[in-house]
Design a protein around this motif. Structure first.
Motif, mmCIF file in Angstrom:
data_model
loop_
_atom_site.group_PDB
_atom_site.id
_atom_site.type_symbol
_atom_site.label_atom_id
_atom_site.label_comp_id
_atom_site.label_asym_id
_atom_site.label_seq_id
_atom_site.Cartn_x
_atom_site.Cartn_y
_atom_site.Cartn_z
ATOM 1 N N LYS A 49 -7.052 -17.284 -16.226
ATOM 2 C CA LYS A 49 -7.501 -15.913 -15.949
ATOM 3 C C LYS A 49 -7.674 -15.098 -17.227
ATOM 4 N N THR A 50 -8.031 -15.795 -18.302
ATOM 5 C CA THR A 50 -8.309 -15.078 -19.553
ATOM 6 C C THR A 50 -9.750 -14.610 -19.511
ATOM 7 N N PRO A 51 -10.012 -13.362 -19.898
ATOM 8 C CA PRO A 51 -11.376 -12.851 -19.789
ATOM 9 C C PRO A 51 -12.343 -13.489 -20.787
ATOM 10 N N VAL A 52 -13.567 -13.677 -20.334
ATOM 11 C CA VAL A 52 -14.619 -14.143 -21.239
ATOM 12 C C VAL A 52 -15.690 -13.060 -21.300
ATOM 13 N N GLY A 53 -16.451 -13.066 -22.413
ATOM 14 C CA GLY A 53 -17.497 -12.066 -22.585
ATOM 15 C C GLY A 53 -18.792 -12.502 -21.923
ATOM 16 N N THR A 54 -19.833 -11.679 -22.056
ATOM 17 C CA THR A 54 -21.125 -12.052 -21.470
ATOM 18 C C THR A 54 -21.666 -13.310 -22.136
ATOM 19 N N ASP A 55 -21.220 -13.569 -23.364
ATOM 20 C CA ASP A 55 -21.672 -14.772 -24.063
ATOM 21 C C ASP A 55 -20.853 -16.005 -23.684
ATOM 22 N N LYS A 56 -19.887 -15.834 -22.760
ATOM 23 C CA LYS A 56 -19.035 -16.911 -22.242
ATOM 24 C C LYS A 56 -17.940 -17.358 -23.221
ATOM 25 N N PHE A 57 -17.878 -16.782 -24.397
ATOM 26 C CA PHE A 57 -16.757 -17.074 -25.291
ATOM 27 C C PHE A 57 -15.551 -16.251 -24.823
ATOM 28 N N PHE A 58 -14.341 -16.743 -25.151
ATOM 29 C CA PHE A 58 -13.135 -16.005 -24.771
ATOM 30 C C PHE A 58 -13.063 -14.679 -25.520
ATOM 31 N N ASN A 59 -12.546 -13.656 -24.827
ATOM 32 C CA ASN A 59 -12.471 -12.327 -25.434
ATOM 33 C C ASN A 59 -11.070 -12.001 -25.943
ATOM 34 N N GLU A 60 -11.010 -11.373 -27.089
ATOM 35 C CA GLU A 60 -9.755 -10.888 -27.623
ATOM 36 C C GLU A 60 -9.538 -9.460 -27.120
ATOM 37 N N VAL A 61 -8.312 -8.909 -27.372
ATOM 38 C CA VAL A 61 -8.026 -7.549 -26.916
ATOM 39 C C VAL A 61 -8.836 -6.544 -27.729
ATOM 40 N N HIS A 62 -8.795 -6.732 -29.048
ATOM 41 C CA HIS A 62 -9.498 -5.816 -29.946
ATOM 42 C C HIS A 62 -10.016 -6.646 -31.118
ATOM 43 N N PRO A 63 -11.313 -6.644 -31.307
ATOM 44 C CA PRO A 63 -11.889 -7.550 -32.313
ATOM 45 C C PRO A 63 -11.356 -7.329 -33.726
ATOM 46 N N LYS A 64 -10.967 -6.105 -34.020
ATOM 47 C CA LYS A 64 -10.499 -5.857 -35.382
ATOM 48 C C LYS A 64 -8.971 -5.853 -35.470
ATOM 49 N N LEU A 65 -8.335 -5.128 -34.543
ATOM 50 C CA LEU A 65 -6.897 -4.906 -34.696
ATOM 51 C C LEU A 65 -6.041 -5.977 -34.031
ATOM 52 N N ARG A 66 -6.566 -6.613 -32.988
ATOM 53 C CA ARG A 66 -5.788 -7.673 -32.335
ATOM 54 C C ARG A 66 -6.707 -8.862 -32.061
ATOM 55 N N PRO A 67 -7.122 -9.511 -33.137
ATOM 56 C CA PRO A 67 -8.213 -10.475 -33.000
ATOM 57 C C PRO A 67 -7.852 -11.808 -32.345
ATOM 58 N N VAL A 68 -6.583 -12.156 -32.212
ATOM 59 C CA VAL A 68 -6.282 -13.454 -31.585
ATOM 60 C C VAL A 68 -5.511 -13.305 -30.273
ATOM 61 N N GLU A 69 -5.247 -12.062 -29.864
ATOM 62 C CA GLU A 69 -4.493 -11.857 -28.629
ATOM 63 C C GLU A 69 -5.457 -11.647 -27.456
ATOM 64 N N THR A 70 -5.051 -12.117 -26.278
ATOM 65 C CA THR A 70 -5.843 -11.812 -25.088
ATOM 66 C C THR A 70 -5.122 -10.708 -24.331
ATOM 67 N N VAL A 71 -5.745 -10.200 -23.274
ATOM 68 C CA VAL A 71 -5.085 -9.136 -22.513
ATOM 69 C C VAL A 71 -3.859 -9.661 -21.775
ATOM 70 N N ILE A 72 -3.729 -10.975 -21.686
ATOM 71 C CA ILE A 72 -2.552 -11.534 -21.025
ATOM 72 C C ILE A 72 -1.475 -11.801 -22.067
ATOM 73 N N ASP A 73 -0.300 -11.195 -21.862
ATOM 74 C CA ASP A 73 0.773 -11.362 -22.838
ATOM 75 C C ASP A 73 1.102 -12.838 -23.025
ATOM 76 N N GLY A 74 1.238 -13.235 -24.284
ATOM 77 C CA GLY A 74 1.631 -14.610 -24.563
ATOM 78 C C GLY A 74 0.485 -15.596 -24.520
ATOM 79 N N MET A 75 -0.739 -15.122 -24.356
ATOM 80 C CA MET A 75 -1.890 -16.034 -24.432
ATOM 81 C C MET A 75 -2.766 -15.638 -25.597
ATOM 82 N N TYR A 76 -3.050 -16.630 -26.440
ATOM 83 C CA TYR A 76 -3.804 -16.372 -27.661
ATOM 84 C C TYR A 76 -5.044 -17.250 -27.713
#
Lengths: 350, 651
Positions: free
Chosen positions: B502-529
């Motif tokens: 259930k990790t979000p993906v973008g319109t380009d189908k790549f996985f999305n991070e929380v914040h491209p600059k400030l949190r570039p490897v975290e997903t909105v789900i805690d503990g998933m990178y």
């Protein structure tokens, strides 16, 4: 539909340009060029045509002759592709292209051929000296007539046909429709640019170089006139004698400066010297310098015991007249002027 | 209700006091109910000012404080610490932002700014009166990470995590590790081969007991939450008997008759049904493509010590604290006829060319034809005007130019003609662009509206295009080979993984991070990178950088064995809740479930239950609750209403 020919750039290296493949077409060279115009935009387009090998396009272009090589484009080039030297290279290539004998291309692109040519001319002169039993008066008489005959034949056999070829490539083949009256009106531009090279003044900080160039051109024409038509080496007329000294002095002083600049490489235009560039300035210097010495030896009554000096002078003159004038850099004097003339015709046709 | 409140109004040098009359603010706020002390201060955050606040709290026995200064983003934790050091619960502190939200925004209206500041501070004072003492709560966390995908990113991440003391399950769907990098041949900037890089990483992994690598392993399902995820992993068999006689197995391979296109070489060659991805692949044990494998009984009998087609898929259930996704990319597969692909002869992709270079010796050959001239068409499948891939794939310009240099180096006089839209050999790779053009490769630039046409005309491969650099004139080249410089798309099955996690993906189908600059490897789900190219196009350096970052984030979260969470989440009033499931439906983190409530041992009722480890306190549920049974801790109805009163009251 254009077909490209990457081998052209390889071939062109023999004429000078070695770095053109580094170009990434930013266009800084054209932007900085004080001579580039909307209808004659260079050097980038010429460089692009060279990289792609569009030789018929280059052959039909007057642009290489419109450049006076101030070197600003090469100084500005972020890739050190040396566009200024490319324009010079294309002038060499065009000289070869216009030349119907094909000798020009051979002499530009092959150093062995160049050496053989110069040696053959020297041997021929020595052979003539031998035939005249190394009699100084007979040889000097031959020398005097040789100059006149060489001028007439080189012009009629080589230069005039070549200029007609240039006219064919740039105007006729391109189907440029020129009103007849323009051929007459254009002659003013032709003469003006031939004798003043006034466009080169548009290049930045070029006044001194332009002046040097002007002095050499007039010195050269004056020396030609005094030796060939006023018979400088035989005259008793003090005025003519001094005229010759002044003309010779003008040339060898300023050519000496040109040679020094090429050795020092302080200016952009002097950084790259093709063998043909060296030959031109050195032979111009030698010609004026030996002529000067010959007259000094005549005036001090030393020449009769120093035949070798005249022989050297004659060899230099012969090499100059038979090789450099018809096939080498000397032709720029003509082609540049005609390019201005043809450009005028081209403008009138629109 | 707090009745001993201290208020500090900060000048912030002049950042606030140049426009806001701080003395006036103090004078007005002083009269608020519950305020026993109010001061202005030049810099509230200065050490001396902090000490002063601590003394004030102790001497006056203050039970709540408000500092009116800058944004809480900057100094909320500073003043919470001050409160804590003075023996006050940190949640009895409220910060009033009168700089970003007041003085800086209204430099032209000082009078109104002062009035607004008064309202803001007053609202904060009223809010702090209702503040509760809170404690961050902790949940246990397993110091274990599950990494999905053993390409360069996943492998490097595993090594880094193991070195920091975290146990790692590294799973790879293929039977061999290395992903796309293993296929790349010589790599740009280091000039070592992709498979050498993979071997190095594999050797490092084998040295570490903390890493458990599973190949042929697929993610089945995942449940639980941060610190305590439960994952089911399906491990597919190789159908090779473990510890069998390798010589005999080699014999079996050479006798195996079933062949199929070799995906390692992008279909340029055939492979046997018993195969190794490549000679030095890792692990070295071959595997069998069972669906295609069709041996006779005699063969099976002969090699029964080596081959066991009865092996079954095993299921492994594991517990893990975090999950790192490194599922990588697929090269874009051009559509049939796109730039002549699969229609004209001798049109291949960049990835195929890279394999072709590795497979060729002496001269470059394709379709029994010696290759002397190559046309490269850039941005195929990237920066599409019509298609879905709007992004730039980043690595392809450099990779194509590097391939052209390789061709010139390895084979005599192979010329390259590069048809590009924009050249993006960014950073140091610019030098490669310079090098290949100096060596004589020619670059042409086409407009995206007029793409080059690749076709076979009179039995000859021909590329026609308009070149912007040559006055937009039409040029025709007849090359021996056309190479489509194809970009990156997410792995074909990354959608399946996204569905499971259930990790979000973008319109380009790549996985999305929380914040491209400030949190570039975290997903909105805690503990998933996420790391590597499953997130978006990257080169190897960039992939590794992100994988190390994901490892560091992952380890720092779980290495203490427990995770501290903010107490500002939601609270259900069991008396008011009637379980209508509206809150559970709207919760973006699936944190609300139902539970039985029976306070007095009687038959109870069904009410909502909050999973404290996943609730973020976002408050989406509070307004939908019909019985008003939900409060957000720190923003209770009382607190919000009192703030509104404070804001609207005339000055």
């Amino acid at each position: 539909m254009l077909k490209i020919n990457p081998d052209f750039a390889v071939k062109l290296k023999k004429y000078g340009a070695v770095d053109i493949n580094a170009c990434y077409n930013c266009g800084n060279c054209t932007a900085i060029c004080p001579l580039s115009e909307e209808d004659h935009s260079f050097p980038r387009r010429m460089l692009r045509a060279s990289v792609l090998g569009l030789d018929t396009r280059i052959e039909a272009s007057l642009d290489p002759w419109l450049c006076y090589y101030c070197g600003e484009c090469s100084e500005t080039c972020p890739r050190e592709a040396n566009p200024g030297e490319l324009m010079m290279t294309l002038r060499r290539w065009l000289t070869a292209k216009y030349d119907w004998t094909g000798l020009s291309g051979l002499l530009y692109s092959s150093i062995p051929a160049l050496i053989i040519g110069f040696v053959l001319v020297a041997i021929a002169i020595i052979g003539i000296g031998f035939a005249k039993h190394f009699n100084i008066e007979a040889i000097m008489d031959f020398g005097h007539h040789f100059e006149l005959i060489a001028i007439i034949s080189v012009f009629s056999l080589i230069l005039v046909p070549n200029i007609i070829r240039m006219f064919w490539f740039t105007i006729l083949k391109e189907k440029t429709k020129v009103p007849l009256i323009s051929y007459i009106k254009g002659t003013w531009d032709f003469l003006l640019h031939m004798f003043t090279q006034k466009n080169s003044l548009k290049c930045e900080n070029n006044i001194f170089r332009w002046l040097e160039h002007l002095v050499i051109v007039f010195g050269y024409l004056l020396l030609l006139f005094t030796t060939v038509f006023l018979n400088w080496f035989s005259t008793e007329n003090t005025f003519i004698i001094w005229l010759g000294y002044i003309a010779g002095g003008m040339i060898f002083v300023f050519t000496f400066d040109f040679i020094l600049s090429r050795i020092r490489k302080s200016k952009e235009i002097n950084k790259f010297s093709h063998p043909s560039d060296w030959l031109f300035v050195i032979w111009l210097f030698l010609m004026a310098f030996t002529a000067f010495l010959v007259r000094v030896f005549i005036d001090t009554d030393l020449l009769s015991n120093n035949l070798w000096l005249y022989m050297v002078h004659l060899i230099v003159i012969a090499q100059w007249a038979l090789l450099i004038v018809p096939f080498g850099k000397w032709t720029h004097f003509l082609y540049r002027s005609f390019a201005m003339y043809f450009k005028k015709l081209e403008e009138d046709s629109k | 209700m707090k009745e001993k409140i201290g208020v500090y109004v900060c000048h912030c040098g002049g950042n606030i006091s140049d426009y806001v009359d701080v003395e006036k603010v103090r004078d007005v706020v002083e009269k608020e109910e519950g305020v026993v002390l109010s001061k202005t201060t030049m810099f509230a955050c200065a050490d001396s000012a902090q000490k002063e606040i601590i003394n004030d709290i102790k001497e006056n026995d203050l039970n709540a404080i408000v500092v009116a200064s800058c944004s809480p983003k900057l100094h909320l934790s500073t003043f919470r610490n001050v409160a804590e050091r003075a023996g006050l619960n940190p949640y009895h502190y409220v910060q009033a932002n009168i700089r970003e939200q007041c003085s800086w925004a209204h430099t032209d209206k000082p009078k109104e700014a002062t009035e607004k500041a008064i309202r803001i501070v007053r609202a904060s004072v009223r809010r702090v009166r209702y503040s509760e003492a809170l404690k961050p709560f902790t949940i246990p966390a397993a110091n274990i990470a599950l990494i999905i995908g053993a390409g360069v990113a996943g492998m490097r991440s595993a090594i880094s995590l193991a070195d920091m003391g975290t146990h790692v399950y590294l799973i790879e769907k293929s039977h061999f590790v290395g992903g796309r990098v293993a296929q790349m041949g010589e790599l740009f900037s280091t000039n070592e081969k992709g498979e050498e890089v993979i071997s190095k990483l594999y050797d490092e992994i084998k040295k570490r007991d903390k890493i458990k690598l599973f190949t042929g392993a697929e993610l089945g399902s995942v449940s639980g939450s941060v610190g305590d995820y439960k994952a089911q992993i399906k491990i597919h068999p190789r159908y090779i008997v473990p510890d069998c006689d390798m010589d005999k197995l080699k014999e079996a391979i050479s006798e195996c008759k079933t062949e199929m296109p070799d995906e390692y070489n992008f279909g340029l060659t055939q492979k046997k049904a018993i195969y190794k991805a490549y000679e030095n692949c890792k692990p070295e044990m071959p595997a069998i493509e069972k669906d295609a494998f069709n041996p006779d009984q005699k063969f099976l009998e002969k090699y029964k010590d080596c081959i066991d087609l009865e092996q079954k898929t095993e299921t492994l259930n594991i517990n893990t604290g975090t999950v790192i996704l490194s599922t990588g990319f697929d090269p874009y597969e051009p559509e049939d006829g796109e730039y002549g692909y699969k229609k004209a002869e001798n049109v291949i992709t960049l990835q195929q060319l890279k394999r072709l270079i590795e497979l060729s010796n002496g001269k470059l050959e394709y379709n029994n034809r010696e290759i002397k001239n190559i046309v490269y068409v850039y941005c195929v499948g990237s920066r599409q005007k019509e298609g879905e891939n709007k992004y730039c794939s980043r690595y392809c310009c450099t990779a194509a130019i590097h391939a052209a240099l390789l061709c010139r180096k390895k084979f005599d006089s192979v010329k390259g003609f590069h048809l590009y839209r924009d050249m993006r050999t960014y950073g140091k790779y610019e030098l490669l662009f310079d090098e290949v053009s100096r060596q004589g490769d020619i670059f042409f630039r086409f407009n995206e509206d007029e793409s080059p046409v690749v076709e076979t005309a009179n039995g000859k491969l021909q590329v026609k295009f308009r070149d912007i650099l040559t006055n937009n004139e039409e040029i025709a080249i007849e090359p021996d080979l056309v190479v489509l410089v194809t970009g990156m798309v997410p792995r074909k099955d990354s959608g399946t993984v996204a569905g499971i996690l259930k990790t979000p993906v973008g319109t380009d189908k790549f996985f999305n991070e929380v914040h491209p600059k400030l949190r570039p490897v975290e997903t909105v789900i805690d503990g998933m990178y996420i790391c590597g190219t499953c997130q978006g196009p990257k080169n190897i350096t960039e992939s590794i950088t992100s994988s190390l970052s994901a490892a560091a984030k992952s380890n720092s979260l779980i290495n203490k064995g427990e995770i501290e969470l903010e107490p500002t989440i939601i609270r259900i009033d069991p008396e008011a809740c009637e379980w209508c499931d509206k809150c559970a439906e709207i919760c973006p983190f699936d944190s609300i479930t139902k539970t039985e409530y029976s306070p007095d041992g009687q038959k109870g009722k069904t009410i909502a239950f909050v999973n404290e480890s996943t609730c973020k306190g976002c408050g989406m549920c509070a307004p939908v609750c019909p019985t008003d049974a939900i409060d957000i801790i720190g923003y209770t109805n009382n607190e919000i209403e009192s703030m509104i009163d404070g804001l609207i009251k005339e000055v």
